[in-house]
Design a protein around this motif. Structure first.
Motif, PDB file in Angstrom:
ATOM      1  N   GLN A  79     -39.154  12.954 121.640  1.00 27.23           N
ATOM      2  CA  GLN A  79     -38.694  14.009 121.385  1.00 27.23           C
ATOM      3  C   GLN A  79     -39.190  14.962 120.203  1.00 27.23           C
ATOM      4  O   GLN A  79     -39.660  15.864 120.237  1.00 27.23           O
ATOM      5  N   GLY A  80     -39.168  13.863 119.081  1.00 26.97           N
ATOM      6  CA  GLY A  80     -39.515  14.289 117.731  1.00 26.97           C
ATOM      7  C   GLY A  80     -41.191  14.850 118.112  1.00 26.97           C
ATOM      8  O   GLY A  80     -41.587  15.705 117.513  1.00 26.97           O
ATOM      9  N   LEU A  81     -41.869  13.741 118.616  1.00 22.54           N
ATOM     10  CA  LEU A  81     -43.266  14.015 118.914  1.00 22.54           C
ATOM     11  C   LEU A  81     -43.645  15.458 119.516  1.00 22.54           C
ATOM     12  O   LEU A  81     -44.608  15.884 119.087  1.00 22.54           O
ATOM     13  N   GLN A  82     -42.664  15.577 120.624  1.00 13.36           N
ATOM     14  CA  GLN A  82     -42.958  16.636 121.561  1.00 13.36           C
ATOM     15  C   GLN A  82     -42.538  17.971 120.650  1.00 13.36           C
ATOM     16  O   GLN A  82     -43.480  18.900 120.853  1.00 13.36           O
ATOM     17  N   ARG A  83     -41.430  17.982 119.927  1.00 11.65           N
ATOM     18  CA  ARG A  83     -41.049  19.255 119.196  1.00 11.65           C
ATOM     19  C   ARG A  83     -42.144  19.255 118.089  1.00 11.65           C
ATOM     20  O   ARG A  83     -42.369  20.718 117.829  1.00 11.65           O
ATOM     21  N   ARG A  84     -42.664  18.324 117.311  1.00 16.18           N
ATOM     22  CA  ARG A  84     -43.835  18.402 116.401  1.00 16.18           C
ATOM     23  C   ARG A  84     -44.985  19.201 116.989  1.00 16.18           C
ATOM     24  O   ARG A  84     -45.516  19.968 116.528  1.00 16.18           O
ATOM     25  N   LYS A  85     -45.217  18.638 118.332  1.00 14.78           N
ATOM     26  CA  LYS A  85     -46.616  19.392 119.057  1.00 14.78           C
ATOM     27  C   LYS A  85     -46.237  20.641 119.488  1.00 14.78           C
ATOM     28  O   LYS A  85     -47.044  21.533 119.218  1.00 14.78           O
ATOM     29  N   ILE A  86     -44.917  21.117 119.803  1.00 12.85           N
ATOM     30  CA  ILE A  86     -44.713  22.555 119.917  1.00 12.85           C
ATOM     31  C   ILE A  86     -44.626  23.186 118.845  1.00 12.85           C
ATOM     32  O   ILE A  86     -45.318  24.503 118.863  1.00 12.85           O
ATOM     33  N   ALA A  87     -44.237  22.984 117.823  1.00 11.21           N
ATOM     34  CA  ALA A  87     -43.920  23.672 116.366  1.00 11.21           C
ATOM     35  C   ALA A  87     -45.547  23.887 116.053  1.00 11.21           C
ATOM     36  O   ALA A  87     -45.848  24.754 115.570  1.00 11.21           O
ATOM     37  N   ARG A  88     -46.281  22.854 116.052  1.00 12.18           N
ATOM     38  CA  ARG A  88     -47.669  22.861 115.594  1.00 12.18           C
ATOM     39  C   ARG A  88     -48.387  24.240 116.484  1.00 12.18           C
ATOM     40  O   ARG A  88     -49.111  25.059 115.935  1.00 12.18           O
ATOM     41  N   ARG A  89     -48.428  23.913 117.938  1.00 12.70           N
ATOM     42  CA  ARG A  89     -48.746  25.078 118.690  1.00 12.70           C
ATOM     43  C   ARG A  89     -48.329  26.397 118.580  1.00 12.70           C
ATOM     44  O   ARG A  89     -48.980  27.240 118.112  1.00 12.70           O
ATOM     45  N   GLU A  90     -47.160  26.379 118.238  1.00 13.64           N
ATOM     46  CA  GLU A  90     -46.650  28.006 117.932  1.00 13.64           C
ATOM     47  C   GLU A  90     -47.168  28.271 116.499  1.00 13.64           C
ATOM     48  O   GLU A  90     -47.629  29.524 116.326  1.00 13.64           O
ATOM     49  N   PHE A  91     -47.192  27.355 115.368  1.00 14.34           N
ATOM     50  CA  PHE A  91     -47.906  27.891 114.324  1.00 14.34           C
ATOM     51  C   PHE A  91     -49.030  28.081 114.536  1.00 14.34           C
ATOM     52  O   PHE A  91     -49.690  29.264 113.886  1.00 14.34           O
ATOM     53  N   MET A  92     -50.102  27.403 115.235  1.00 10.67           N
ATOM     54  CA  MET A  92     -51.536  27.768 115.344  1.00 10.67           C
ATOM     55  C   MET A  92     -51.571  29.004 116.092  1.00 10.67           C
ATOM     56  O   MET A  92     -52.448  29.765 115.760  1.00 10.67           O
ATOM     57  N   ASN A  93     -50.903  29.167 117.164  1.00  8.17           N
ATOM     58  CA  ASN A  93     -50.700  30.623 117.988  1.00  8.17           C
ATOM     59  C   ASN A  93     -50.278  31.782 116.899  1.00  8.17           C
ATOM     60  O   ASN A  93     -51.138  32.716 116.976  1.00  8.17           O
TER      61      ASN A  93
END
Length: 136
Positions: A79-93
């Motif tokens: 879950q932590g990895l997935q949340r980090r991935k989503i947060a990174r994607r949102e930040f990049m977007n």
């Protein structure tokens, strides 16, 4: 003679009967002893089985709790990895959308400027043609 025979036969039958009864009682005693020993061993084994089963139950419960805890830790890590991935994607977007907004603003200004220049050049040409037309 007949009375003697009757007494003798009666005595012989009684001896055989008591002998047979003694043998039957001995066999019954052996059988009862065998049954009592089997019941004792079953009770002893069942007591040992109960102890063994309790040990197994405790061990299996402990193993299951450890496996569950390990599974929960793995799930939390995923879950932590997935949340980090989503947060990174949102930040990049967001970063890209900010950059895109800036690029679009520059393009809008440039295109507006180009269109205004083209319009003013067109108007100058029209005025020049009209001036030439009026002089004739």
């Amino acid at each position: 003679v007949m009375k003697i025979q009757r007494v003798y036969r009666g005595n012989t039958v009684r001896k055989a009967y008591t002998n047979e009864m003694r043998n039957i009682i001995a066999v019954q005693g052996l059988q009862r002893r065998k049954i009592a020993r089997r019941e004792f061993m079953n009770k002893k084994l069942s007591n040992q089985n109960a102890k063994v089963m309790k040990i197994q139950r405790v061990y299996r419960g402990n193993t299951a709790r450890k496996a569950y805890k390990n599974e929960v830790c793995n799930i939390i890590a995923i879950q932590g990895l997935q949340r980090r991935k989503i947060a990174r994607r949102e930040f990049m977007n967001k970063k890209l959308s900010n950059q895109n907004a800036k690029v679009m603003k520059i393009q809008r200004v440039y295109r507006g400027n180009t269109v205004r220049k083209a319009y003013t050049n067109e108007m100058r040409n029209i005025i020049a043609v009209q001036g030439l037309q009026r002089r004739k």
